[in-house]
Enzyme design. Structure first.
Site, short mmCIF file in Angstrom:
data_model
loop_
_atom_site.label_atom_id
_atom_site.label_comp_id
_atom_site.label_asym_id
_atom_site.label_seq_id
_atom_site.Cartn_x
_atom_site.Cartn_y
_atom_site.Cartn_z
N ASN A 7 0.86 -1.19 0.00
CA ASN A 7 0.00 0.00 0.00
C ASN A 7 0.90 1.25 0.00
O ASN A 7 1.70 1.44 0.92
CB ASN A 7 -0.89 -0.04 1.25
CG ASN A 7 -1.86 1.14 1.30
OD1 ASN A 7 -1.51 2.25 0.96
ND2 ASN A 7 -3.07 0.88 1.76
N ARG A 18 5.02 18.57 0.55
CA ARG A 18 5.74 19.69 -0.06
C ARG A 18 5.11 20.20 -1.36
O ARG A 18 5.59 21.14 -1.95
CB ARG A 18 7.18 19.25 -0.37
CG ARG A 18 8.10 19.30 0.82
CD ARG A 18 8.52 20.74 1.11
NE ARG A 18 9.27 20.84 2.34
CZ ARG A 18 10.59 20.91 2.41
NH1 ARG A 18 11.31 20.88 1.32
NH2 ARG A 18 11.19 21.01 3.56
N HIS A 43 -5.56 3.53 -1.44
CA HIS A 43 -6.86 3.79 -0.77
C HIS A 43 -7.14 5.28 -0.90
O HIS A 43 -6.89 6.04 0.03
CB HIS A 43 -6.75 3.36 0.70
CG HIS A 43 -8.04 3.39 1.43
ND1 HIS A 43 -8.37 2.45 2.39
CD2 HIS A 43 -9.10 4.23 1.38
CE1 HIS A 43 -9.56 2.72 2.87
NE2 HIS A 43 -10.03 3.80 2.29
N ARG A 45 -8.80 8.60 -0.56
CA ARG A 45 -9.85 9.09 0.36
C ARG A 45 -10.48 10.33 -0.25
O ARG A 45 -9.88 10.98 -1.11
CB ARG A 45 -9.25 9.33 1.74
CG ARG A 45 -8.86 8.02 2.40
CD ARG A 45 -8.33 8.16 3.80
NE ARG A 45 -7.93 6.85 4.33
CZ ARG A 45 -8.74 6.00 4.95
NH1 ARG A 45 -10.02 6.33 5.16
NH2 ARG A 45 -8.30 4.84 5.38
N HIS A 50 -3.81 11.73 0.67
CA HIS A 50 -2.59 11.01 0.23
C HIS A 50 -2.73 10.64 -1.25
O HIS A 50 -2.31 11.41 -2.10
CB HIS A 50 -2.19 9.85 1.16
CG HIS A 50 -3.29 8.99 1.70
ND1 HIS A 50 -4.18 8.35 0.91
CD2 HIS A 50 -3.61 8.67 2.99
CE1 HIS A 50 -5.00 7.66 1.66
NE2 HIS A 50 -4.70 7.84 2.94
N GLU A 70 -8.79 0.38 -2.81
CA GLU A 70 -9.66 0.26 -1.65
C GLU A 70 -10.41 1.56 -1.43
O GLU A 70 -9.88 2.65 -1.70
CB GLU A 70 -8.82 0.02 -0.39
CG GLU A 70 -7.97 -1.22 -0.42
CD GLU A 70 -7.33 -1.49 0.92
OE1 GLU A 70 -7.04 -2.64 1.19
OE2 GLU A 70 -7.14 -0.53 1.70
N THR A 100 -8.12 6.69 9.68
CA THR A 100 -7.75 5.49 8.93
C THR A 100 -8.91 4.51 9.09
O THR A 100 -9.84 4.77 9.84
CB THR A 100 -6.42 4.90 9.43
OG1 THR A 100 -6.03 3.83 8.56
CG2 THR A 100 -6.50 4.39 10.86
N HIS A 190 -4.24 -4.40 7.67
CA HIS A 190 -4.30 -3.28 8.61
C HIS A 190 -3.40 -3.57 9.81
O HIS A 190 -3.65 -4.48 10.58
CB HIS A 190 -5.72 -2.93 9.09
CG HIS A 190 -5.78 -1.51 9.56
ND1 HIS A 190 -6.10 -0.46 8.73
CD2 HIS A 190 -5.48 -0.94 10.75
CE1 HIS A 190 -6.02 0.67 9.39
NE2 HIS A 190 -5.64 0.41 10.62
N ASP A 191 -2.37 -2.77 9.91
CA ASP A 191 -1.40 -2.86 11.01
C ASP A 191 -0.61 -4.16 11.04
O ASP A 191 -0.05 -4.52 12.08
CB ASP A 191 -2.08 -2.64 12.37
CG ASP A 191 -2.21 -1.16 12.69
OD1 ASP A 191 -1.59 -0.33 12.00
OD2 ASP A 191 -2.96 -0.83 13.63
N GLY A 213 0.94 -1.29 4.34
CA GLY A 213 1.44 0.02 3.98
C GLY A 213 2.20 0.71 5.09
O GLY A 213 3.42 0.90 5.01
N HIS A 214 1.50 1.08 6.14
CA HIS A 214 2.08 1.95 7.16
C HIS A 214 3.40 1.41 7.72
O HIS A 214 4.42 2.11 7.72
CB HIS A 214 1.06 2.16 8.29
CG HIS A 214 1.48 3.14 9.31
ND1 HIS A 214 1.37 4.50 9.13
CD2 HIS A 214 2.07 2.98 10.52
CE1 HIS A 214 1.85 5.12 10.19
NE2 HIS A 214 2.28 4.23 11.05
C1 LIG Z 1 -8.42 -0.76 4.53
C2 LIG Z 1 -7.18 -0.55 5.29
O1 LIG Z 1 -6.99 -1.05 6.36
C3 LIG Z 1 -6.13 0.33 4.73
O2 LIG Z 1 -6.39 0.74 3.45
C4 LIG Z 1 -5.92 1.49 5.56
O3 LIG Z 1 -7.16 2.09 5.76
C5 LIG Z 1 -4.94 2.43 4.95
O4 LIG Z 1 -5.48 3.69 4.82
P1 LIG Z 1 -4.63 4.95 5.35
O5 LIG Z 1 -3.30 4.87 4.69
O6 LIG Z 1 -5.45 6.12 4.94
O7 LIG Z 1 -4.53 4.79 6.84
N1 LIG Z 2 -5.78 -3.11 3.40
C1 LIG Z 2 -4.81 -2.74 4.35
C2 LIG Z 2 -3.79 -1.87 3.74
O1 LIG Z 2 -3.80 -1.64 2.55
C3 LIG Z 2 -2.69 -1.31 4.52
O2 LIG Z 2 -2.99 -1.09 5.87
P1 LIG Z 2 -1.77 -0.57 6.80
O3 LIG Z 2 -0.64 -1.58 6.64
O4 LIG Z 2 -1.37 0.77 6.26
O5 LIG Z 2 -2.34 -0.55 8.19
#
Ligand SMILES: CC(=O)[C@@H](O)[C@H](O)COP(=O)(O)O
Ligand SMILES: NCC(=O)COP(=O)(O)O
EC number: 2.6.99.2
Length: 237
Positions: A7, A18, A43, A45, A50, A70, A100, A190-191, A213-214
């Site tokens: 992600n 920036r 994803h 929004r 982002h 997503e 999120t 997610h996480d 992603g995160h």
């Molecule tokens: C559905 C999901 O869990 C991820 O797509 C998460 O919502 C990431 O979105 P953000 O990067 O906006 O937190």
């Molecule tokens: N669907 C979950 C995603 O795309 C990433 O979630 P996160 O790793 O940023 O919490």
């Protein structure tokens, strides 16, 4: 094989800080593919804080792996997905101001709404997935919407993994086994991170895909993108 979809939301967050094009989301996504990612997730929004809608078109034209979009199925989102035609769309019940994603679908209350949208995507040949918690009644109803897959919302697993991994994963194993029995494909996200991913995968080895992603983009600050992707892929072996 469980696929790793990266992600790239957080790359866009950094770029937007920036106003220029550094880092370049399209280049990072391409490099993720070169380094072994099996797909790219975005994803977008409603506030485009982002990923921008224009990024989604830019990515479509260069990606060689699976593209997963997503989001909450507003008319604008549905229109975007039908134009871009990704390999997969994941429907998420986010409020427009959500920081999120913080919950899965109540597939009972939203049954008709979801069934109708899923039908539109199915007719366009786009694989569908519903972001969902571990409640068996929601998974049973999800199967009746016509969705191809579910994506298990793993934040509760991630939150409890460090204190009690077995109890943290148990509802996810039951949910995944039920979904499999109902003929659904199973994604998760997610996480998820380098600490909790391998255990999750060991307990649910028949996962189709994880989207991360995160934590992954944060790890890349220390490890570099190439080694980070290698390490996440190792967790899925
Ligand atoms: C559905 C999901 O869990 C991820 O797509 C998460 O919502 C990431 O979105 P953000 O990067 O906006 O937190
Ligand atoms: N669907 C979950 C995603 O795309 C990433 O979630 P996160 O790793 O940023 O919490």
């Amino acid at each position: 094989m469980t696929k790793l979809s990266v992600n790239v939301n957080k790359v866009a967050t950094l770029r937007n800080a920036r106003g220029g094009n550094t880092p370049d989301v399209v280049k990072v996504a391409t490099d993720c593919e070169i380094f072994g990612a099996d797909g790219i997730t975005v994803h977008p929004r409603p506030d485009e804080r982002h990923i921008r809608y224009s990024d989604v078109f830019d990515l479509r034209s260069i990606l060689k792996t699976e593209f997963n979009i997503e989001g909450y199925p507003s008319e604008a989102f549905i229109d975007l997905v039908l134009k871009v035609k990704p390999e997969q769309v994941t429907l998420v019940p986010d409020a427009p101001d959500a920081i999120t994603s913080n919950a899965g679908w109540d597939t009972i209350s939203n049954f008709e709404f979801l069934s109708e949208i899923i039908d539109r995507f199915n007719q366009a040949g786009i694989r569908t997935s519903l972001f969902i918690g571990t409640e068996p009644e929601y998974i049973e109803k999800a199967a009746k919407t016509g969705t191809d897959r579910i994506e298990l919302y793993t934040e509760p697993y991630a939150a409890f993994y460090e204190t009690d991994p077995e109890n943290a994963v148990a509802p996810f194993v039951s949910a995944a086994e039920l979904a499999r029995k109902l003929g659904l494909g199973i994604n998760a996200g997610h996480d998820l991170n380098l600490k909790n991913l391998q255990f999750f995968h060991t307990r649910i080895p028949f996962l189709d895909e994880v989207s991360i992603g995160h934590a992954l983009i944060s790890d890349a600050l220390y490890l570099g993108l190439q080694d980070t992707i290698r390490q996440y892929k190792e967790c899925l072996k």
